[in-house]
Design a protein around this motif. Sequence first.
Motif, PDB file in Angstrom:
ATOM      1  N   PHE A  53       0.889  -1.218  -0.031  1.00 23.65           N
ATOM      2  CA  PHE A  53      -0.037  -0.118   0.038  1.00 23.65           C
ATOM      3  C   PHE A  53       0.883   1.204   0.076  1.00 23.65           C
ATOM      4  O   PHE A  53       0.305   2.394   0.112  1.00 23.65           O
ATOM      5  CB  PHE A  53      -0.882   0.022   1.149  1.00 23.65           C
ATOM      6  N   PHE A  54       2.232   1.224  -0.219  1.00 25.72           N
ATOM      7  CA  PHE A  54       3.056   2.339  -0.041  1.00 25.72           C
ATOM      8  C   PHE A  54       3.004   2.855  -1.462  1.00 25.72           C
ATOM      9  O   PHE A  54       3.565   2.165  -2.624  1.00 25.72           O
ATOM     10  CB  PHE A  54       4.633   1.893   0.469  1.00 25.72           C
ATOM     11  N   GLN A  55       2.678   3.962  -1.717  1.00 28.19           N
ATOM     12  CA  GLN A  55       2.583   4.635  -2.963  1.00 28.19           C
ATOM     13  C   GLN A  55       4.244   5.147  -3.486  1.00 28.19           C
ATOM     14  O   GLN A  55       4.560   4.965  -4.734  1.00 28.19           O
ATOM     15  CB  GLN A  55       1.932   5.826  -2.987  1.00 28.19           C
ATOM     16  N   GLU A  56       4.790   5.464  -2.540  1.00 26.12           N
ATOM     17  CA  GLU A  56       6.384   5.654  -2.634  1.00 26.12           C
ATOM     18  C   GLU A  56       7.282   4.757  -1.635  1.00 26.12           C
ATOM     19  O   GLU A  56       7.591   5.741  -0.810  1.00 26.12           O
ATOM     20  CB  GLU A  56       6.592   7.380  -2.744  1.00 26.12           C
ATOM     21  N   PRO A  57       7.495   3.749  -1.773  1.00 25.91           N
ATOM     22  CA  PRO A  57       8.203   3.041  -0.620  1.00 25.91           C
ATOM     23  C   PRO A  57       9.283   3.316  -0.304  1.00 25.91           C
ATOM     24  O   PRO A  57       9.698   3.707   1.142  1.00 25.91           O
ATOM     25  CB  PRO A  57       8.178   1.694  -1.225  1.00 25.91           C
TER      26      PRO A  57
END
Length: 221
Positions: free
Chosen positions: A104-108
């Motif tokens: 769910f991390f858009q920009e990990p």
Amino acid sequence: MRGGAVAVCCLLCAASGLPAARSSQGDREPHYRNCVRLCERQNCTGPALRAFGKIQPLHMLATGWRCADDCKYNCMWATVGLYIKEGHKVPQFHGKWPFYRFLFFQEPASAAASMLNGLANYVMLNRYRAAVPFQSPMYRTCISFAMVTLNAWVWSTVFHTRDTLLTEKMDYFCASSVMLYSIYLCCVRFRIQWPMFPSGIWFGQKLTYACVHNRQRFEKA
């Protein structure tokens, strides 16, 4: 502490007076806009939307990823592929470079960096409390600065995890508060050593006026 609170309010008002960022080349691209419009029409209404809800992973649902968000994400990469195919540079979308989503991390990578920065600030805050006496002239001011910084890294992590209008505004607003509070902290430090130096409250008032005045000129231009 009362004077510090007044100065912080002035500095936060100054941050809110800064002009807002505009759209980027990628999200202005007709191919991207048409792709998003078609995807939402086909996948985000009626039976297709119900089917999306059944197959959507729980962690995506819990972090607020909607069907429309998936459309924007997929269309972003479709547009990037078109740019690369035609020999153009990768464009930005909504003020940011494209990143591959992980869980769910858009920009990990950015989210992980923000978490580590927040952790480092928390560790140093505890070390400061253990090493510096409470009676120190700068103790409360530095503790407040640490709290403002920690809050900024929390919102930075949230923003890079899930980019929404609210998390974007909170990330930029809190980042601005850190920079402005740094200026206030310097004013307090100088005033302790040189009493004739202008106070943080005076500086905050002048900065607020300058930012609001410049924003009015920017909107009229």
